[in-house]
Scaffold this active site. Sequence first.
Site, short mmCIF file in Angstrom:
data_model
loop_
_atom_site.label_atom_id
_atom_site.label_comp_id
_atom_site.label_asym_id
_atom_site.label_seq_id
_atom_site.Cartn_x
_atom_site.Cartn_y
_atom_site.Cartn_z
N ARG A 8 1.68 4.03 8.31
CA ARG A 8 3.07 3.92 7.91
C ARG A 8 3.84 5.15 8.38
O ARG A 8 3.25 6.15 8.80
CB ARG A 8 3.21 3.75 6.41
CG ARG A 8 2.69 4.94 5.61
CD ARG A 8 2.65 4.66 4.11
NE ARG A 8 3.96 4.35 3.60
CZ ARG A 8 4.85 5.25 3.21
NH1 ARG A 8 4.57 6.55 3.30
NH2 ARG A 8 6.02 4.90 2.73
N LEU A 9 5.14 5.03 8.30
CA LEU A 9 6.05 6.13 8.60
C LEU A 9 7.13 6.07 7.54
O LEU A 9 7.69 4.99 7.28
CB LEU A 9 6.63 5.97 10.01
CG LEU A 9 7.29 7.18 10.67
CD1 LEU A 9 6.34 8.37 10.73
CD2 LEU A 9 7.76 6.82 12.08
N ASP A 10 7.44 7.19 6.92
CA ASP A 10 8.36 7.19 5.79
C ASP A 10 9.73 6.64 6.15
O ASP A 10 10.17 6.70 7.29
CB ASP A 10 8.51 8.61 5.23
CG ASP A 10 7.26 9.10 4.54
OD1 ASP A 10 6.51 8.28 4.01
OD2 ASP A 10 7.02 10.33 4.55
N TRP A 11 10.41 6.15 5.14
CA TRP A 11 11.77 5.61 5.25
C TRP A 11 12.70 6.56 5.97
O TRP A 11 13.50 6.15 6.82
CB TRP A 11 12.26 5.33 3.82
CG TRP A 11 13.72 5.22 3.59
CD1 TRP A 11 14.56 6.18 3.11
CD2 TRP A 11 14.53 4.04 3.76
NE1 TRP A 11 15.84 5.68 2.98
CE2 TRP A 11 15.85 4.38 3.38
CE3 TRP A 11 14.28 2.75 4.22
CZ2 TRP A 11 16.90 3.47 3.43
CZ3 TRP A 11 15.34 1.85 4.27
CH2 TRP A 11 16.63 2.20 3.89
#
Length: 207
Positions: A40-43
């Site tokens: 994932r990659l943060d918002w």
Amino acid sequence: MARLILFNKPFQVLSQFSDDRGRPTLKDYIPVPGVYPAGRLDWDSEGLLLLTDHGGLQARIASPRFHLPKTYWAQVEGAPEDADLAPLRQGVTLKDGPCRPAPTRLIEPPDLWPRRPPVRERLTVPDRWLEIILDEGRNRQVRRMTAAVGHPTLRLVRWRIGDWTLEGLAPGQWREITVHPPKTAPSSGRPPRRRARGPRPSASRRR
């Protein structure tokens, strides 16, 4: 062969395909069924996100126990000198324990796309860019690491995962390639279960 999608995730887009709050997601950019994010990659972070249709490859990319290096470019508040980065290189300690040593260096401002909305500029506070390479994956790790040495992250871009980079991809763009999947599925660390066997035939039955 496994399908692998390289996606340049824009700022304020979720690394998932649905959201009950109506925020932008991968569904708004990638109309490809059957692929799932490998990690994932943060918002509030930007950059390279990989998606695949192969579970073994997904685990190899996402699981921290495989130590796949990931390169980040971080714009930080203040003007750290090279010596200020030593704790990051040695392994800074956060609330959830010590980090693995992370190669870190000062870099010139990279030639990136404008962020929308832009980073708020403070004329009285300088900023610098760092390149940080991680081979583990903790929640918001880069931001917590730079804050721990007194230089909070203002903008964060993931440029590279393993051998794959953002080269040629603008925000919101993606491209698909095919790669050889791992030959074996990641091991759970448990010994293989032995198949149950029935009783051995008696001597009279073997005649």
